[in-house]
Design an enzyme around this catalytic site. Structure first.
Site, PDB file in Angstrom:
ATOM      1  CG  ASP A  10      58.939  19.118  80.246  1.00 58.92           C
ATOM      2  OD1 ASP A  10      58.176  18.356  79.698  1.00 58.92           O
ATOM      3  OD2 ASP A  10      59.392  19.363  81.330  1.00 58.92           O
ATOM      4  CB  SER A  11      54.667  18.391  81.860  1.00 56.57           C
ATOM      5  OG  SER A  11      55.919  17.893  82.290  1.00 56.57           O
ATOM      6  CB  CYS A  73      56.537  17.265  77.372  1.00 55.76           C
ATOM      7  SG  CYS A  73      55.819  16.119  78.515  1.00 55.76           S
ATOM      8  CD  GLU A 152      59.818  17.532  89.013  1.00 58.33           C
ATOM      9  OE1 GLU A 152      59.214  18.034  89.815  1.00 58.33           O
ATOM     10  OE2 GLU A 152      59.802  17.922  87.756  1.00 58.33           O
ATOM     11  CB  CYS A 186      60.595  10.369  80.887  1.00 56.92           C
ATOM     12  SG  CYS A 186      60.185  11.415  82.007  1.00 56.92           S
ATOM     13  CG  HIS A 188      62.118  14.478  84.965  1.00 56.16           C
ATOM     14  ND1 HIS A 188      61.045  14.920  83.966  1.00 56.16           N
ATOM     15  CD2 HIS A 188      61.974  15.185  86.038  1.00 56.16           C
ATOM     16  CE1 HIS A 188      60.558  16.087  84.785  1.00 56.16           C
ATOM     17  NE2 HIS A 188      61.131  16.055  85.997  1.00 56.16           N
TER      18      HIS A 188
HETATM   19  N1  DGL Z   1      57.929  15.779  81.145  1.00 57.87           N
HETATM   20  C1  DGL Z   1      57.417  14.516  81.221  1.00 57.87           C
HETATM   21  C2  DGL Z   1      57.703  13.557  79.983  1.00 57.87           C
HETATM   22  O1  DGL Z   1      58.854  13.557  79.503  1.00 57.87           O
HETATM   23  C3  DGL Z   1      57.739  14.082  82.704  1.00 57.87           C
HETATM   24  C4  DGL Z   1      57.077  14.686  83.600  1.00 57.87           C
HETATM   25  C5  DGL Z   1      55.473  14.572  83.854  1.00 57.87           C
HETATM   26  O2  DGL Z   1      55.108  13.681  83.995  1.00 57.87           O
HETATM   27  O3  DGL Z   1      55.036  15.659  83.356  1.00 57.87           O
HETATM   28  O4  DGL Z   1      57.132  12.555  79.855  1.00 57.87           O
END
Ligand code: DGL
Length: 271
Positions: A10-11, A73, A152, A186, A188
């Site tokens: 993931d990011s 992600c 976050e 997403c 989060h």
């Molecule tokens: N992990 C990203 C997503 O699911 C969210 C956080 C980001 O913008 O990197 O799209």
């Protein structure tokens, strides 16, 4: 049986919601998680930059002997999945297709909402997948850029006036469109399930992306006879590209488990 681990990336730390689903749905599997905490967020970046980062993430994970990769992600799944799949011989599971299948299975009025990052909404990937699976589906997409930083910063609980105000504003157009199913596209957003459910009301079903990709991976591994021994509890290794201690603290919230002293920092730019 195949006891090699599954790579998940993931990011940042949001992909841990997918790890939580994998623990529940595939408890016997070993996981190697990479969170690109030095370069998060990906969601406001260009397609080219996201692909460049994603390629490095995959290259790092492939330094392990893996049997599959999960792109937790949403932003990488919507912008880069096909390219990564074409470049890598391992099975790579993204979140879009499994989530859309689930959303179409639960919708009654065929009006499906999708909330995600700017890059994901701009990609049109969810709309394209939903229409590919059902040409009659009406799709309403909305990017919610403030959700990630708020989550976050711990602002994701019911009763938090900031997140509730932002959620009401973002979700109003989706309510007006009469969607009966809402994809949380997403990493989060599963943490906002309570807040989002309160705004959307009980008649709207929420479909969480991470969970569906875990089910998809299970189907895939089972079909190939490559599930791990299901009687054991798998181990998870965590790698990040920035401070491990900060990640561990936040990860303990996402995972609802104490993961202190378990993460290692790597230099992703050298991968
Ligand atoms: N992990 C990203 C997503 O699911 C969210 C956080 C980001 O913008 O990197 O799209």
């Amino acid at each position: 049986m195949d006891m090699r681990p599954i790579g998940v990336f993931d990011s940042g730390l949001g992909g841990l919601t997918a790890v939580r689903s994998l623990w529940r749905i595939l408890p016997g599997e070993d996981l190697v998680y990479f969170g690109d905490t030095a370069r998060v967020p990906y969601g406001g970046r260009s397609r080219e930059t996201i692909l460049q980062y994603a390629r490095q993430d995959v290259r790092f994970l492939r330094s392990f002997d893996l049997k599959a990769i999960v792109i937790a992600c949403g932003t990488v799944s919507t912008t880069s999945l096909e390219t990564l799949q074409a470049e890598c011989p391992l099975p790579i599971v993204g979140v879009v297709e499994p989530t859309c299948r689930r959303a179409l299975a639960v919708t009654k009025n065929k009006r499906v909402g999708i909330i995600a990052t700017r890059a994901s909404i701009r990609s049109g990937a969810y709309e394209a997948a939903l229409h590919r699976l059902d040409r009659e589906a009406a799709v309403v997409g909305r990017s919610c850029p403030l959700f990630v930083p708020l989550v976050e910063n711990g602002r994701f609980r019911r009763g938090d006036v900031v997140i509730e105000t932002v959620a009401r504003e973002y979700l109003a157009p989706l309510k007006e469109e009469g969607v009966d199913t809402l994809i949380l596209g997403c990493t989060h957003y599963p943490l906002l399930e309570g807040v989002i459910a309160d705004v959307m009301g009980p008649e709207v079903t929420l479909v969480s992306a991470g969970e569906e990709s875990a089910f998809e991976l299970k189907r895939l591994l089972k079909a190939d006879g490559r599930l791990a021994d299901e009687s054991r509890r798998g181990r998870t290794e965590f790698y990040v590209s920035d401070q491990a201690e900060e990640f561990e603290q936040a990860a303990s919230i996402f995972l609802q488990e104490d993961v202190r002293h378990t993460a290692r920092r790597i230099d992703i730019e050298r991968c």
